[in-house]
Design a protein around this motif. Structure first.
Motif, short mmCIF file in Angstrom:
data_model
loop_
_atom_site.label_atom_id
_atom_site.label_comp_id
_atom_site.label_asym_id
_atom_site.label_seq_id
_atom_site.Cartn_x
_atom_site.Cartn_y
_atom_site.Cartn_z
N LYS A 142 0.93 -1.04 0.02
CA LYS A 142 0.16 0.06 -0.24
C LYS A 142 0.58 1.15 -0.25
CE LYS A 142 -2.81 1.32 3.57
NZ LYS A 142 -3.13 2.07 4.69
N THR A 143 0.65 1.92 -0.84
CA THR A 143 1.51 3.40 -1.15
C THR A 143 0.15 4.50 -1.05
OG1 THR A 143 2.73 2.18 -2.46
CG2 THR A 143 3.24 4.59 -2.54
N SER A 144 0.79 5.80 -0.51
CA SER A 144 -0.26 6.99 -0.43
C SER A 144 0.36 7.92 -1.02
CB SER A 144 -0.21 6.91 0.96
OG SER A 144 -1.01 6.12 2.33
N CYS A 145 -0.10 8.94 -1.32
CA CYS A 145 -0.22 10.43 -1.65
C CYS A 145 -0.76 10.97 -1.42
CB CYS A 145 0.86 10.08 -3.52
SG CYS A 145 -0.73 10.17 -4.40
N GLU A 146 -1.30 12.67 -1.87
CA GLU A 146 -1.84 13.49 -2.13
C GLU A 146 -2.12 14.58 -3.04
OE1 GLU A 146 -1.33 15.84 1.31
OE2 GLU A 146 -1.64 14.41 2.54
N VAL A 147 -2.98 14.70 -3.81
CA VAL A 147 -3.57 15.00 -5.21
C VAL A 147 -4.25 16.24 -4.68
CG1 VAL A 147 -2.33 12.91 -6.39
CG2 VAL A 147 -4.69 13.78 -5.84
N SER A 148 -4.21 17.31 -5.69
CA SER A 148 -4.92 18.05 -6.03
C SER A 148 -5.64 17.83 -7.14
CB SER A 148 -3.91 19.70 -6.07
OG SER A 148 -5.50 21.16 -6.11
N LEU A 149 -6.42 17.35 -7.56
CA LEU A 149 -7.53 17.66 -8.58
C LEU A 149 -8.54 18.50 -9.23
CD1 LEU A 149 -8.95 14.35 -7.43
CD2 LEU A 149 -6.90 14.74 -8.63
N GLN A 150 -8.90 18.66 -10.29
CA GLN A 150 -9.51 19.46 -11.65
C GLN A 150 -10.41 18.54 -11.71
OE1 GLN A 150 -9.97 22.94 -11.25
NE2 GLN A 150 -11.61 21.87 -11.92
N THR A 151 -12.21 18.88 -11.32
CA THR A 151 -12.78 17.98 -12.25
C THR A 151 -13.66 18.85 -12.81
OG1 THR A 151 -14.85 18.34 -10.66
CG2 THR A 151 -13.37 16.27 -10.49
N PRO A 156 -11.38 23.17 -8.11
CA PRO A 156 -10.15 22.03 -6.94
C PRO A 156 -10.06 21.97 -6.41
CG PRO A 156 -9.44 23.84 -8.76
CD PRO A 156 -10.75 24.52 -8.80
N PHE A 157 -10.22 20.46 -5.73
CA PHE A 157 -10.30 20.07 -4.27
C PHE A 157 -9.19 18.91 -4.32
CE2 PHE A 157 -12.14 16.83 -7.29
CZ PHE A 157 -12.04 15.50 -6.82
N PHE A 158 -8.91 18.92 -3.16
CA PHE A 158 -7.63 17.54 -2.35
C PHE A 158 -8.15 16.65 -2.10
CE2 PHE A 158 -6.25 22.06 -0.91
CZ PHE A 158 -4.66 22.27 -1.72
N ALA A 159 -6.67 15.50 -2.22
CA ALA A 159 -7.51 13.87 -1.97
C ALA A 159 -6.34 13.78 -1.80
CB ALA A 159 -8.20 13.28 -3.54
N GLN A 160 -6.39 12.04 -1.12
CA GLN A 160 -5.82 11.30 -0.21
C GLN A 160 -5.73 10.13 -1.12
OE1 GLN A 160 -4.70 11.07 4.00
NE2 GLN A 160 -4.49 8.40 4.01
N ILE A 161 -5.24 9.24 -2.00
CA ILE A 161 -4.59 8.42 -2.56
C ILE A 161 -4.15 6.74 -2.20
CG2 ILE A 161 -4.29 7.84 -4.77
CD1 ILE A 161 -4.56 10.06 -6.01
N GLU A 162 -5.02 5.90 -1.44
CA GLU A 162 -4.35 4.53 -0.77
C GLU A 162 -4.17 3.91 -2.82
OE1 GLU A 162 -3.27 4.58 2.36
OE2 GLU A 162 -3.92 6.19 2.51
N ALA A 163 -3.10 3.06 -2.38
CA ALA A 163 -3.30 2.49 -4.08
C ALA A 163 -2.09 1.47 -3.57
CB ALA A 163 -2.14 2.78 -5.08
N GLU A 181 -11.71 19.68 3.17
CA GLU A 181 -11.70 20.18 4.91
C GLU A 181 -10.30 20.11 5.72
OE1 GLU A 181 -14.63 22.39 5.78
OE2 GLU A 181 -15.87 22.08 3.60
N ARG A 182 -9.77 18.97 5.90
CA ARG A 182 -8.68 19.42 6.15
C ARG A 182 -7.49 19.86 6.17
NH1 ARG A 182 -5.69 13.57 6.03
NH2 ARG A 182 -4.09 14.85 4.67
N LYS A 183 -7.60 20.20 4.79
CA LYS A 183 -6.57 20.78 3.93
C LYS A 183 -6.69 22.58 4.45
CE LYS A 183 -3.34 19.70 2.05
NZ LYS A 183 -2.08 19.19 2.47
N LEU A 184 -7.74 22.85 4.14
CA LEU A 184 -8.69 23.73 4.76
C LEU A 184 -8.55 24.19 6.47
CD1 LEU A 184 -11.34 24.46 2.33
CD2 LEU A 184 -8.90 25.28 2.68
N PHE A 185 -8.86 23.78 7.09
CA PHE A 185 -8.77 23.31 8.59
C PHE A 185 -7.08 23.46 8.69
CE2 PHE A 185 -7.83 21.62 12.93
CZ PHE A 185 -8.32 22.41 14.13
N GLU A 186 -5.16 22.62 8.07
CA GLU A 186 -4.65 22.33 8.66
C GLU A 186 -4.16 23.89 7.99
OE1 GLU A 186 -2.46 19.61 6.67
OE2 GLU A 186 -3.77 17.94 7.81
#
Length: 564
Positions: A142-151, A156-163, A181-186
Motif C-alpha cells: 500500500k502506497t499513499s500520496c496527496e494530489v490536487s484534483l480538477q474536475t 479544485p479539491f484535495f484528495a488522499q490516494i491509497e493504492a 476540509e482537512r487541508k483547509l483546516f490545516e
C-alpha cells in the motif's frame, strides 16, 4: 496431494451414502416390483447416480444463489461507499470505478472507463503522480500520496490516494478520499498560528518603540513650553513632534496587525465617517479615478474606534486606486447591513469564532486589474506587497483591525474585472454618537502627589517633568514592588499612573495589591495596548482611567483632569 485426494474420496463417499439412503427410503415407500429383466445391480447403480446428480445440481443452484447475493452485497458496498474506488491499468487508464467515484469526479461511470486518471490531476501535479503510480505497481504494498484534483463540475479539491497493486504488473486498485476540509483546516490553523506569533512580535516591538517615542514626545513638548513661540527652534521642535506622530502611527498599525488596536470605542455611523474623509480620499488617489458612494440610510451604528475605521477605509481605497493604475476607473464604496450565519462569518476567520447575527458591511469595489490566486493567498501576509515602494503593512493592518473589532473581511477578485473587499462589523443596538472635538484647556493646572510607576528610566524622567509642568509633585517607582513600598510610606498620594508591562511585579499584580491596601486608590493604567485589551485582563473592578502610550503632555493633562 494425498490429503487432497482423501478429501475428495471422503466427499464422494458421503454423497453416495446420502444417495443410497434416499433410494432405500424411496423403495420402502413403494410396493415391491417383480424382478426386472435387467440385472438388479445395474438398475440400482443408475438410480443412485441419478440421485447424486440431482443432489449436486441442487447444491450448485444453492451455491450460485448465495454467490449472486454475495456479489450483490459487494456491488452495493462498492458502488455506494462514501469513497471513490478506482482500478487502473499500468498506463493509468481507468478500468473500473464505483458510483461514488463517478459522482466525486463529476463524470458518468461509462464515460470514465478508458480515460486516463491523470487528466483529473492539476497540471503541475501530474509528473509526481506518474512517479507515484509507477512506485505502486513495483512495490506491491500500500502506497499513499496527496494530489490536487480538477474536475469539470467543481472547484479544485484535495484528495488522499491509497493504492496497491492487485498482482504484479496487472492492475492497481485505488481508494480516493476527499481531504479538502482537512487541508483547509490545516491551512487556517497554520495561518492563525503565524498571525499569533507575528502579532506577539509586532506587539512587543510596538511596546518598546512606544517607550522610545515617549522620550521624543515628552522632550519636544517640554522644550516648547520653555521657548518663545517665535524662536526658530520652535519650528524644528514641531517637526520632531510631527515625525514622532508618524512613528506612533506606524506602531498603531503594528498593534492593529496583532489584533489589539481598538483604542477609543464609540457607537459610530460608518456613513458619517466615509463622508467626513471623502475629500481626503479624493486627494490621495489619482485624478483618473472616480469615487462613487452607495450608502444605505439609515444604517445601524457599530462599536468601533474612529481612527482605526479611517485607516481601514483609507487603505482599501488607496489599494483600489493602485489596482486601477494609469487607465483609470471607478471605486464604489457601499454600506449596508445583513444577517450573517456563523459558517459565512467563520469561513476565513482563522482562530476566531464569530457569532451569527446582525452585521454592518462596508464594501470597497474597483474596476481594476484584479488579483491572481497567488496574490490573494498572500494578501494579508505582513510585508508582502506588489508595489515597488511600500511596507506591505496595509492589508495586514486592516485584517488586524477587523479582528480586533470582532468582525470579518471577505474578498472577491477576478483578473481583468476587478476586486471587492467586504468588511463586516457587529451592528450596535445603540444610536451613533457625534464625533467630538477635543475641548481641553491648555493652561489647566492640578496639584497633589502623583506616583508614576514605569520600568523605563526615560519614561519616568519625562513623565515626572510633565507632571511637574502640570503642577503636581511626582514620585517615581521602577516596578510594582517598589510602588507598593512607596504607597505605604508616603501619605496622601492623589493618583497612581501605573505601567501595564513591568518585570518583578507587573501592573495588574500591583493594582490588585494597591486596591487591597486602599480600596479608594485611584489608578490610571498606562500601556501601548488598547484600553479594551487592558480591560480584559482585569476581573471585577478595574483601574479608574487609561492612558495610551506614547502620550503627549496634552493627553496626560486630559486624562488626569477627569479625576481632579
Amino acid at each position: 496431494m494425498k490429503n487432497h485426494d482423501d478429501k475428495r474420496q471422503k466427499a464422494h463417499d458421503q454423497l453416495r451414502s446420502k444417495a443410497e439412503a434416499l433410494l432405500q427410503a424411496k423403495q420402502d415407500r413403494q410396493p415391491p416390483l417383480p424382478p426386472p429383466k435387467a440385472p438388479k445391480r445395474a438398475l440400482h447403480e443408475l438410480e443412485v447416480h441419478r440421485i447424486e446428480l440431482e443432489m449436486q445440481n441442487a447444491e450448485l443452484i444453492r451455491s450460485r444463489v448465495e454467490a449472486e447475493k454475495a456479489l450483490e452485497r459487494y456491488t452495493d458496498l462498492y458502488d455506494f461507499a462514501p469513497l471513490c474506488y478506482l482500478t487502473l491499468d499500468p498506463a493509468g487508464v481507468i478500468t473500473a470505478v464505483n458510483l461514488s467515484g463517478a459522482a466525486i469526479l463529476g463524470v458518468e461511470r461509462f464515460r470514465l472507463l478508458g480515460r486516463r486518471f491523470a487528466s483529473f490531476i492539476v497540471e503541475e501535479g501530474r509528473q509526481a503522480f506518474a512517479a507515484f503510480l509507477s512506485k505502486a505497481f513495483i512495490s506491491h504494498t500500500k502506497t499513499s500520496c496527496e494530489v490536487s484534483l480538477q474536475t469539470d463540475t467543481k472547484v479544485p479539491f484535495f484528495a488522499q490516494i491509497e493504492a496497491i497493486a492487485a498482482e504484479p504488473g496487472a492492475e492497481c486498485r485505488i481508494a480516493l478520499i476527499d481531504i479538502t476540509e482537512r487541508k483547509l483546516f490545516e491551512s487556517r490553523l497554520f495561518q492563525a498560528q503565524k498571525l499569533e506569533s507575528l502579532g506577539i512580535l509586532a506587539g512587543g516591538i510596538a511596546h518598546d518603540f512606544n517607550n522610545l517615542l515617549m522620550a521624543i514626545f515628552g522632550n519636544a513638548d517640554l522644550a516648547l513650553l520653555h521657548i518663545d513661540g517665535e524662536s526658530p527652534a520652535a519650528e524644528h521642535l514641531q517637526r520632531i513632534q510631527q515625525a514622532a506622530a508618524r512613528a506612533a502611527d506606524l506602531t498603531r498599525q503594528m498593534l492593529a496587525y496583532s489584533g489589539k488596536g481598538r483604542f477609543r470605542v464609540e457607537n459610530l455611523d460608518l456613513n458619517g465617517l466615509i463622508e467626513e474623509i471623502l475629500q481626503i480620499l479624493k486627494i490621495s488617489i489619482s485624478k483618473k479615478v472616480s469615487v462613487k458612494l452607495n450608502l444605505q440610510r439609515p444604517l445601524p451604528a457599530v462599536q468601533a474606534d474612529a481612527t482605526q475605521m479611517h485607516q481601514i477605509i483609507m487603505n482599501l481605497v488607496i489599494n483600489a486606486s493602485e489596482a486601477l493604475e494609469e487607465r483609470g476607473g471607478s471605486i464604489i464604496i457601499t454600506t449596508g447591513d445583513q444577517e450573517c450565519s456563523g459558517n459565512y462569518l467563520n469561513e476565513e476567520a482563522l482562530s476566531q469564532h464569530l457569532s451569527e447575527g446582525h452585521y454592518v458591511y462596508l464594501d470597497v469595489a474597483d474596476t481594476g486589474c484584479g488579483m491572481s490566486k497567488e496574490t490573494m493567498a498572500k494578501l494579508y501576509d505582513p510585508f508582502f506587497t506588489t508595489k515597488f515602494a511600500g511596507r506591505g503593512l496595509g492589508m495586514a493592518a486592516v485584517q488586524g483591525i477587523v479582528r480586533g473589532h470582532k468582525g470579518a473581511i471577505k474578498v472577491e477578485s477576478v483578473q481583468g474585472v476587478g476586486t471587492t473587499f467586504r468588511v463586516l462589523l457587529p451592528a450596535s443596538d445603540l444610536p451613533a454618537e457625534l464625533l467630538h472635538q477635543d475641548e481641553s484647556i491648555d493652561d489647566w493646572k492640578g496639584s497633589g502627589t502623583v506616583l508614576l510607576v514605569d520600568d523605563e528610566a526615560e519614561v519616568r524622567r519625562i513623565g515626572a517633568e510633565m507632571l511637574q509642568s502640570l503642577g503636581f509633585t511626582p514620585i517615581t517607582a521602577n516596578d510594582g514592588q517598589e510602588a507598593l513600598r512607596i504607597y505605604q510610606k508616603v501619605a496622601n498620594i492623589a493618583l497612581v499612573i501605573l505601567d501595564l508591562t513591568m518585570p518583578v511585579m507587573d501592573g495588574i499584580q500591583c493594582y490588585t495589591e494597591l486596591h487591597r491596601l486602599d480600596p479608594d486608590v485611584r489608578v490610571i493604567m498606562s500601556s501601548g495596548y488598547s484600553e479594551q485589551e487592558v480591560a480584559q485582563k482585569f476581573t471585577g473592578q478595574g483601574p479608574s482611567g487609561f492612558l495610551l502610550k506614547p502620550y503627549t503632555l496634552s493627553a496626560l493633562r486630559d486624562v488626569i483632569r477627569a479625576f481632579c
